[in-house]
Structure formats: C-alpha cells, structure tokens
Design a protein around this motif. Structure first.
Motif, mmCIF file in Angstrom:
data_model
loop_
_atom_site.group_PDB
_atom_site.id
_atom_site.type_symbol
_atom_site.label_atom_id
_atom_site.label_comp_id
_atom_site.label_asym_id
_atom_site.label_seq_id
_atom_site.Cartn_x
_atom_site.Cartn_y
_atom_site.Cartn_z
ATOM 1 N N PRO A 126 118.426 0.222 201.711
ATOM 2 C CA PRO A 126 119.816 0.355 201.242
ATOM 3 C C PRO A 126 120.459 -1.010 201.005
ATOM 4 C CG PRO A 126 119.404 1.880 203.039
ATOM 5 C CD PRO A 126 118.184 1.002 202.946
ATOM 6 N N GLY A 127 121.132 -1.147 199.868
ATOM 7 C CA GLY A 127 121.803 -2.395 199.525
ATOM 8 C C GLY A 127 120.908 -3.466 198.937
ATOM 9 N N LYS A 128 119.601 -3.204 198.853
ATOM 10 C CA LYS A 128 118.655 -4.204 198.369
ATOM 11 C C LYS A 128 118.251 -3.921 196.924
ATOM 12 C CE LYS A 128 118.471 -6.354 202.328
ATOM 13 N NZ LYS A 128 119.004 -7.724 202.491
ATOM 14 N N VAL A 129 117.589 -4.917 196.322
ATOM 15 C CA VAL A 129 117.118 -4.821 194.943
ATOM 16 C C VAL A 129 115.622 -5.113 194.917
ATOM 17 C CG1 VAL A 129 117.282 -5.771 192.604
ATOM 18 C CG2 VAL A 129 119.354 -5.506 193.996
ATOM 19 N N TRP A 130 114.890 -4.276 194.197
ATOM 20 C CA TRP A 130 113.457 -4.523 193.959
ATOM 21 C C TRP A 130 113.273 -4.771 192.475
ATOM 22 C CZ3 TRP A 130 109.362 -0.643 192.403
ATOM 23 C CH2 TRP A 130 108.080 -1.202 192.459
ATOM 24 N N SER A 131 112.488 -5.786 192.118
ATOM 25 C CA SER A 131 112.373 -6.198 190.710
ATOM 26 C C SER A 131 110.916 -6.308 190.286
ATOM 27 C CB SER A 131 113.089 -7.534 190.486
ATOM 28 O OG SER A 131 114.465 -7.437 190.787
ATOM 29 N N PRO A 132 110.245 -5.176 190.064
ATOM 30 C CA PRO A 132 108.873 -5.240 189.572
ATOM 31 C C PRO A 132 108.831 -5.769 188.137
ATOM 32 C CG PRO A 132 109.681 -2.993 189.482
ATOM 33 C CD PRO A 132 110.733 -3.798 190.181
ATOM 34 N N THR A 133 107.740 -6.442 187.811
ATOM 35 C CA THR A 133 107.541 -6.950 186.445
ATOM 36 C C THR A 133 106.086 -6.754 186.048
ATOM 37 O OG1 THR A 133 107.726 -8.879 184.994
ATOM 38 C CG2 THR A 133 107.165 -9.306 187.298
ATOM 39 N N TRP A 134 105.857 -6.345 184.810
ATOM 40 C CA TRP A 134 104.496 -6.148 184.324
ATOM 41 C C TRP A 134 104.512 -6.150 182.805
ATOM 42 C CZ3 TRP A 134 107.668 -2.245 185.924
ATOM 43 C CH2 TRP A 134 107.785 -1.101 185.122
ATOM 44 N N THR A 135 103.325 -6.226 182.225
ATOM 45 C CA THR A 135 103.170 -6.179 180.774
ATOM 46 C C THR A 135 102.686 -4.790 180.371
ATOM 47 O OG1 THR A 135 102.666 -8.544 180.648
ATOM 48 C CG2 THR A 135 101.973 -7.174 178.788
ATOM 49 N N ILE A 136 103.351 -4.183 179.393
ATOM 50 C CA ILE A 136 102.947 -2.862 178.904
ATOM 51 C C ILE A 136 101.594 -3.013 178.207
ATOM 52 C CG2 ILE A 136 103.546 -0.891 177.464
ATOM 53 C CD1 ILE A 136 105.503 -1.374 179.794
ATOM 54 N N SER A 137 100.582 -2.321 178.735
ATOM 55 C CA SER A 137 99.215 -2.533 178.244
ATOM 56 C C SER A 137 98.506 -1.215 177.982
ATOM 57 C CB SER A 137 98.427 -3.356 179.273
ATOM 58 O OG SER A 137 98.356 -2.663 180.515
ATOM 59 N N GLN A 138 99.240 -0.219 177.503
ATOM 60 C CA GLN A 138 98.651 1.098 177.294
ATOM 61 C C GLN A 138 99.204 1.709 176.016
ATOM 62 O OE1 GLN A 138 100.942 2.114 181.028
ATOM 63 N NE2 GLN A 138 100.823 4.174 180.157
ATOM 64 N N PRO A 139 98.567 2.776 175.542
ATOM 65 C CA PRO A 139 99.019 3.389 174.284
ATOM 66 C C PRO A 139 100.399 4.020 174.412
ATOM 67 C CG PRO A 139 96.772 4.058 174.847
ATOM 68 C CD PRO A 139 97.324 3.369 176.047
ATOM 69 N N ALA A 140 100.988 4.316 173.260
ATOM 70 C CA ALA A 140 102.274 5.019 173.214
ATOM 71 C C ALA A 140 102.184 6.314 173.996
ATOM 72 C CB ALA A 140 102.656 5.299 171.762
ATOM 73 N N SER A 141 103.188 6.587 174.807
ATOM 74 C CA SER A 141 103.160 7.783 175.645
ATOM 75 C C SER A 141 104.534 8.026 176.243
ATOM 76 C CB SER A 141 102.123 7.641 176.767
ATOM 77 O OG SER A 141 102.368 6.472 177.523
ATOM 78 N N THR A 142 104.677 9.198 176.863
ATOM 79 C CA THR A 142 105.888 9.544 177.598
ATOM 80 C C THR A 142 105.563 9.474 179.084
ATOM 81 O OG1 THR A 142 106.637 11.007 175.820
ATOM 82 C CG2 THR A 142 107.658 11.297 177.974
ATOM 83 N N THR A 143 106.017 8.419 179.750
ATOM 84 C CA THR A 143 105.849 8.307 181.196
ATOM 85 C C THR A 143 107.190 8.604 181.857
ATOM 86 O OG1 THR A 143 106.394 5.945 181.433
ATOM 87 C CG2 THR A 143 104.154 6.487 180.732
ATOM 88 N N TRP A 144 107.204 8.636 183.192
ATOM 89 C CA TRP A 144 108.475 8.889 183.865
ATOM 90 C C TRP A 144 108.520 8.145 185.181
ATOM 91 C CZ3 TRP A 144 109.661 13.070 187.725
ATOM 92 C CH2 TRP A 144 108.523 13.683 188.253
ATOM 93 N N PHE A 145 109.687 8.106 185.792
ATOM 94 C CA PHE A 145 109.844 7.413 187.070
ATOM 95 C C PHE A 145 110.614 8.295 188.033
ATOM 96 C CE2 PHE A 145 112.903 5.785 183.939
ATOM 97 C CZ PHE A 145 114.147 5.933 184.563
ATOM 98 N N HIS A 146 110.240 8.177 189.307
ATOM 99 C CA HIS A 146 110.857 9.005 190.350
ATOM 100 C C HIS A 146 110.576 8.383 191.708
ATOM 101 C CE1 HIS A 146 106.998 10.673 191.766
ATOM 102 N NE2 HIS A 146 106.651 10.745 190.493
#
Length: 508
Positions: free
Chosen positions: A139-159
C-alpha cells in the motif's frame, strides 16, 4: 402391536421421511441452480468502451504508462451503489496499447489499503517483470516494471495475482486489456478502429446483494467458486452496441473467476475467429459457437446487416461433466450478453483476408523434455500445493518442451495457464484439437477426466531466483494452492530448487 414393532414402524416412518425430504431438497437444488437471463434484459445501457491510455515518451524513448489501484463506487444496477476496485478508473482499467519492438514502462501505484500485484497475462517478458505473487506492491508504493514488446500482435490482459487473494481482487474489478500490434497485423484489412469497429468485451459474472454490494457466495454444491447470476461487459449491465460498419471485430476476454462461457448469437449466425490468446490464427475459422474458460481470449469478426438486431449469448457450455456437475457448475446456465444493433446506412469494410499470418510452430522433433501435470481436487498439481519457495520445474532457455496436462477426476473442471510462454495444442483426449484451439494459446480448458497435450518453445529470459507460474485459472483453485513454479535457466546450469525467502518487489 408389540412395543418392538411399534418402534420399528416409527423408525421406518422417520427414515422414509428423511429420504423424501432429502430427495425433495436435492430436486429443489438441482432445479433452482440453473440460471438464465435470456429474454429478461432491456439492453438500455450503451456499452462502455474502456479509454485508450496515452503513454508519455521518456528520455530513453520508452513508452511510459501510469496506473493506480484505487477504490471506486459504481451504479451497475439502477439505484444501487456497488463498492469496487479499479485501476485508474472506478471499475476495470483503461486499455493499454503498444507495438512490437516498443520498450514500455508501467508505473503502478497501490492506493488501496492492502498489498496486491499486477500480472501481465499473455505477455512474454522477464520473470521479474511478470507481476506474479513474488512482485508484491505494498500500500502506498509504486512498482515500475519495464520490458520490450517481443511478441506478435495479440490481446493480452492484466490483473492482480496475489497468492491466496487473486479471486477476490479480480472479482472486485481490477483488470484491463493490453493490446499489442505489429507490422504484419497493421497491413491486414481487419477492423481496427478502436471503439468503433474494434470492440473490447471484458465479460464477467457477478452476484449482487439487495443493497448493491457484490456477493461472494458460491452456488450450492459448486466446487469452482463464484458463479454470478448477472453479466457485466466492460462493467456495463444489460449493454447495447450500435454498429456502424458491416463487420465488427470483438476482442472477447473471459475475465470471470470461474464461469465458462459458450458464445453464440441468438440467430445462430456464423462468424470468423481471427485470433486466440497469443495472436492471429493462420487462416480465419468460421464458427457458430466458442467456448472460453477464465483467462482465455479470442478475437472474432461478426457480419452485420443494415437494420440489424442480434444478441450475443452464452448458451449452456458443455463442460464435459456428469449431469450433476454440469448443472451445479454453471454448464446449464444461459445468458444474454450484449445486443448489437445497426441503422440502415453501414460503412462497407473489406472482406477479411483468407490468409492472415504464417506461424513458426514449435516442432515435436525439437522437443528435449516432456513434463506431466496432474490437477486433482481443487488444490493440487502433481500432488503438491503451491509453495512460494519451491521450484517445481527447471526449464532450459531456448528449448522446446511438451507438457501433458491431465484432470483425472470427474467432479470438477479445471483449466491450465502458464506464464511467460505461448503454446500450441497438439491434442485433446488423444484427438485433433478443435479448430478454435489452432492458434497460440496460454490458457486451455481441462475438462473432467480430460487430457490435453501442448508444445511450447521457451524464450531466452533467464533468472535463477524469480520464477514463472503455472496454475489453474479457476481462481478459487489457484488460491487454494493449485499452482506451481518454474524457472528458466541457461544451458548447463544447476540451480537451487529452493528460492530465496525475500520477495522481489521493486517498490519505491
């Protein structure tokens, strides 16, 4: 009548009464456990389209997205206020979008009063950026992942993916889409005007108490978790969509915690499947119905006529279960999902190409390892419950493996999701998979007594201390321990099978 005979008669009457009452109760529960909203909805709410979140560009040329977990209040049902979770919105999240080759940063702030995580479901990325249970956001913190998109066009999601709390956090409403594009998909004549003819459909079931609050109660005798009696699409109850083109692309996500859907239209019109979890299929598949279990996605293109009116429904998904499990776990339920209407004047879009992409499939001849995963009860994979410090499997980067998935019992269904990879389905119960499974997958339905064989090529991201997950995406099962961990290592490595006890958060 002797006293013994009298007592025997009383006993027989009591037993008969118990049997009749029990049979009556079982019959009542069987009948009452079927849910249907077909023909009951007014479809008077315009379908909400999650906004596209525009990134900023930092000094390194990276696309930066800012997200915040927050509490919300929403009026799903007229006159009733529901307390929710959202991500930079009262409920659900804006849609993120990036292209293959983009380097992205996502700053995720936790403004709710409990820890959570944010997992990139369907994304190919380093394990330490994956957002699984090891990447806790306090709580109150920030996470900052970083990466390069390296896959085909698609519909992904986050949860969220907090161990033991995933179902609760997703059910509250913390989820969103991350759409990926690439050069090949951009050059195809596919409907691609977001919100106009390229429509996200985040489908969730909910139950509401009389005061409007969400109910967490399960159906009687269900062993899969919450099976709600109302449907929300993009957080909209009883939604309608006004089509303005002759073709409409629907990006369907089953974001429910347990329910399996069988998507078809009330007039039984056929439509074209153009993409599965991990991207476009090689050639469009014409189908009339589509089974999606929790976490699965599909993109379909629906033909629309002038002055059209058609209802997308979920009709009695075949869970391949015994009749009692079929009924108590939602297999006999029917729902109206979304009404699509059109006017007289439609913009004509080009026909869908007969060939979409060429896929570089992993080959059985390249397989270096075959692994077996048996999902039993509601908490075990290969006889073990999840242990955050245990490495269950070690995979060599860049290799190809076959995974044999088994659900040996008939009392419940499962499905199987693996982080960090896309796989191809080789067979279902020893037979050729149905056409709608012939694309890149990361989640697959595993029916009672079912067997599914998949093949995957593992990427080059290595980390001896941070694992990827594999688990049932029936979220109650996942929370109860039906999850394991694998690490990806360089050739010749001999890593520890016990992970460090510290977490791997990057909070600031």
């Amino acid at each position: 009548m002797t006293k013994v005979k009298k007592y025997l008669l009383y006993f027989i009457i009591a037993i008969s009464f118990i049997i009749v009452c029990t049979a009556g109760f079982m019959a009542w529960t069987f009948v009452s456990s079927k849910t249907s909203t077909v023909g009951e909805l007014s479809f008077d709410n315009p379908l909400r389209i999650p906004e596209l979140l525009e990134p900023t560009i930092d000094s390194e040329g990276r696309k930066v997205f800012d997200l915040t977990f927050n509490n919300g209040e929403v009026e799903f049902i007229d006159g009733k206020i529901t307390k929710t979770w959202g991500i930079s919105a009262p409920y659900l999240a804006p849609t993120l979008r990036a292209e293959r080759g983009d380097e992205v940063v996502v700053n995720i702030k936790n403004d709710v009063n409990e820890p959570t995580t944010l997992h990139w479901h369907g994304m190919i990325l380093p394990a330490e950026m994956d957002g699984g249970p090891h990447q806790l956001i306090s709580p109150g913190k920030v996470w900052s992942p970083t990466w390069t998109i390296s896959q085909p066009a698609s519909t992904t999601w986050f949860h969220p993916h907090l161990h033991g709390e995933t179902a609760e956090h997703v059910y509250r409403g913390a989820a969103g889409l991350f759409i990926l594009d690439d050069k090949e998909s951009n050059e195809l004549n596919l409907p691609d005007d977001y919100g106009i003819n390229d429509i996200p459909l985040i489908v969730q079931d909910k139950s509401f108490n009389n005061d409007g609050s969400m109910s967490n109660e399960s159906k009687i005798f269900s062993n899969v978790g919450i099976l709600g009696d109302e449907i929300l699409v993009n957080g909209t109850h009883s939604p309608n969509f006004e089509a303005t083109t002759n073709l409409v692309r629907l990006r369907i996500l089953n974001a429910s915690t347990a329910r399996v859907y069988n998507f078809e239209f009330d007039d039984k019109r056929t439509y074209q499947l153009i993409a599965t979890d991990g991207g476009l299929v090689e050639t469009p598949v014409e189908i009339e119905s589509l089974l999606l279990s929790p976490g699965e996605r599909a993109e379909i293109v629906v033909p629309i006529k002038p002055n059209d009116s058609v209802v997308l429904q979920s009709n009695s998904p075949d869970l391949e279960s015994p009749f009692w499990s079929q009924r108590y776990n939602g297999g006999d339920d029917t729902f109206d999902i979304l009404k699509i209407q059109s006017g007289n004047d439609l913009t004509e879009l080009p026909m869908i190409p007969s060939e979409l992409v060429k896929i570089d499939w992993p080959l059985p001849s390249d397989v270096v390892e075959t692994r077996h995963f048996e999902l039993t009860g509601t908490s075990l994979i290969n006889g073990k419950e999840m242990d955050m410090n245990r490495v269950d499997e070690v995979v060599v980067a860049g290799t190809t493996e076959i995974w044999k998935l088994v659900n040996p019992r008939e009392e419940t269904y499962h499905n199987f999701h693996a982080h960090g990879i896309h796989f191809s389905v080789l067979d279902v119960n020893g037979e050729e998979p149905p056409e709608y499974l012939k694309g890149w997958k990361d989640t697959v339905y595993l029916p009672p007594t079912g067997k599914v064989t998949v093949i995957a090529r593992f990427e080059s991201y290595v980390n001896h201390e941070v694992p990827y997950m594999f688990h049932c995406h029936i979220l109650m099962h996942e929370d109860q321990g039906m999850m394991g961990q694998f690490i990806v290592v360089e050739p010749g490595a001999n890593p520890e099978k016990t992970l460090p006890s510290h977490d791997h958060t990057h909070n600031h």
